[in-house]
Scaffold this motif. Structure first.
Motif, PDB file in Angstrom:
ATOM      1  N   GLU A 242     -22.219  39.318   3.579  1.00  0.00           N
ATOM      2  CA  GLU A 242     -22.816  38.007   3.292  1.00  0.00           C
ATOM      3  C   GLU A 242     -22.353  36.962   4.295  1.00  0.00           C
ATOM      4  OE1 GLU A 242     -21.709  37.186  -0.679  1.00  0.00           O
ATOM      5  OE2 GLU A 242     -23.111  38.650  -1.581  1.00  0.00           O
ATOM      6  N   GLU A 246     -24.757  34.713   6.734  1.00  0.00           N
ATOM      7  CA  GLU A 246     -24.704  33.248   6.811  1.00  0.00           C
ATOM      8  C   GLU A 246     -24.493  32.775   8.243  1.00  0.00           C
ATOM      9  OE1 GLU A 246     -21.638  32.058   4.220  1.00  0.00           O
ATOM     10  OE2 GLU A 246     -22.712  32.575   2.359  1.00  0.00           O
ATOM     11  N   THR A 249     -27.756  33.081  10.004  1.00  0.00           N
ATOM     12  CA  THR A 249     -28.658  32.026   9.531  1.00  0.00           C
ATOM     13  C   THR A 249     -28.299  30.677  10.161  1.00  0.00           C
ATOM     14  OG1 THR A 249     -28.898  33.200   7.441  1.00  0.00           O
ATOM     15  CG2 THR A 249     -29.555  30.890   7.480  1.00  0.00           C
ATOM     16  N   ASP A 250     -27.013  30.416  10.315  1.00  0.00           N
ATOM     17  CA  ASP A 250     -26.566  29.162  10.931  1.00  0.00           C
ATOM     18  C   ASP A 250     -27.005  29.072  12.388  1.00  0.00           C
ATOM     19  OD1 ASP A 250     -24.917  26.702  10.821  1.00  0.00           O
ATOM     20  OD2 ASP A 250     -23.738  27.784  12.337  1.00  0.00           O
TER      21      ASP A 250
END
Length: 284
Positions: A242, A246, A249-250
């Motif tokens: 996870e 993230e 995604t950032d």
């Protein structure tokens, strides 16, 4: 040696090369029927007739327990005459004793017939095998008054064939290895010893059960511990996944393609450990 196939007296080498002898199913329980017949006849036989009946029981090839016959009132009444008392003592030796017991009192007891001598020797083998799992041939020869080892081995084979013992002969170590033995008659004075032996066995069994229970509990606890460690590792793996998602995604939110980010990371790694010298020269 095939199951139930008798050994041949004409082939002694086959007898002496045996590994083990199993039980013969058709013999089990055979001694019960003749014994019952003798006990029934002893209810009415008295005096000389009872003496003859006892001798027949001692000679019978399928009777190896004598407690029930010994308890008959007419058999106990044999003690009223000198000859009958000697025969009654002989019956007690066949029920509880051994051949050395007979030899000690030979001058007081009736002479043994060949069948009775053979039977008492076999019962003596049973008694010795009950006390020790490994019985030396030398001890058997001494107790049975047998000089020839060949004769001793034949006696052991007859004892096995009568289902009195199960085991094997070890010619290399000169001993009889007994696996199980026939149950002889029990004297009243032996009851305390039997209770003590069974109590010791029960205590040992309880200790073994407690040890097994401890092993089961340890295995259960180890399983639970390993299960918890596995679940913790799975959570750590999931958390790492996870976190990586993230991070990706950032990067996307900043407008930097993931491929460019990877390329930038590679360039940073390729210049790691390098420094710029004078005049802009690179040195490693």
């Amino acid at each position: 040696q095939a199951w139930g196939r008798p050994f041949s007296r004409r082939c002694p080498w086959a007898v002496r090369s045996w590994a083990s002898v199993g039980r013969r199913p058709h013999i089990i329980g055979m001694e019960a029927s003749p014994l019952v017949q003798f006990v029934v006849l002893a209810q009415t036989a008295q005096g000389k007739a009872c003496e003859a009946l006892v001798r027949q029981a001692l000679d019978h090839s399928a009777v190896f327990v004598f407690g029930e016959l010994l308890d008959c009132p007419n058999v106990q009444a044999l003690s009223n005459t000198p000859e009958g008392a000697g025969l009654l003592d002989l019956l007690r030796i066949f029920a509880f004793g051994t051949y050395p017991d007979y030899k000690e009192r030979r001058h007081e007891l009736p002479d043994l017939s060949p069948a009775q001598l053979r039977k008492l020797q076999m019962l003596t083998v049973v008694t010795l095998a009950t006390k020790e799992k490994l019985v030396k041939f030398s001890d058997l020869q001494l107790a049975l008054d047998i000089q020839s080892q060949r004769e001793l081995e034949d006696l052991i084979i007859d004892t096995v064939y009568q289902n009195l013992i199960t085991g094997k002969m070890d010619q290399e170590n000169q001993c009889l290895i007994a696996d199980s033995c026939f149950c002889r008659d029990c004297r009243d004075e032996d009851v305390d010893y039997i209770i003590e032996t069974l109590s010791a066995w029960h205590e040992s069994s309880q200790q073994m059960l407690q040890s097994l229970d401890g092993m089961v509990e340890y295995s259960r606890e180890s399983f639970e511990h390993n299960k918890a460690s596995r679940e913790q590792l799975d959570r750590l793996i999931q958390s790492t996944r996870e976190g990586l998602k993230e991070h990706d995604t950032d990067l996307l939110c900043r407008g930097m393609p993931i491929d460019d980010a990877d390329e930038e990371s590679k360039r940073a790694k390729s210049t790691r450990g390098r420094w710029m010298g004078p005049f802009g020269a690179r040195k490693h």
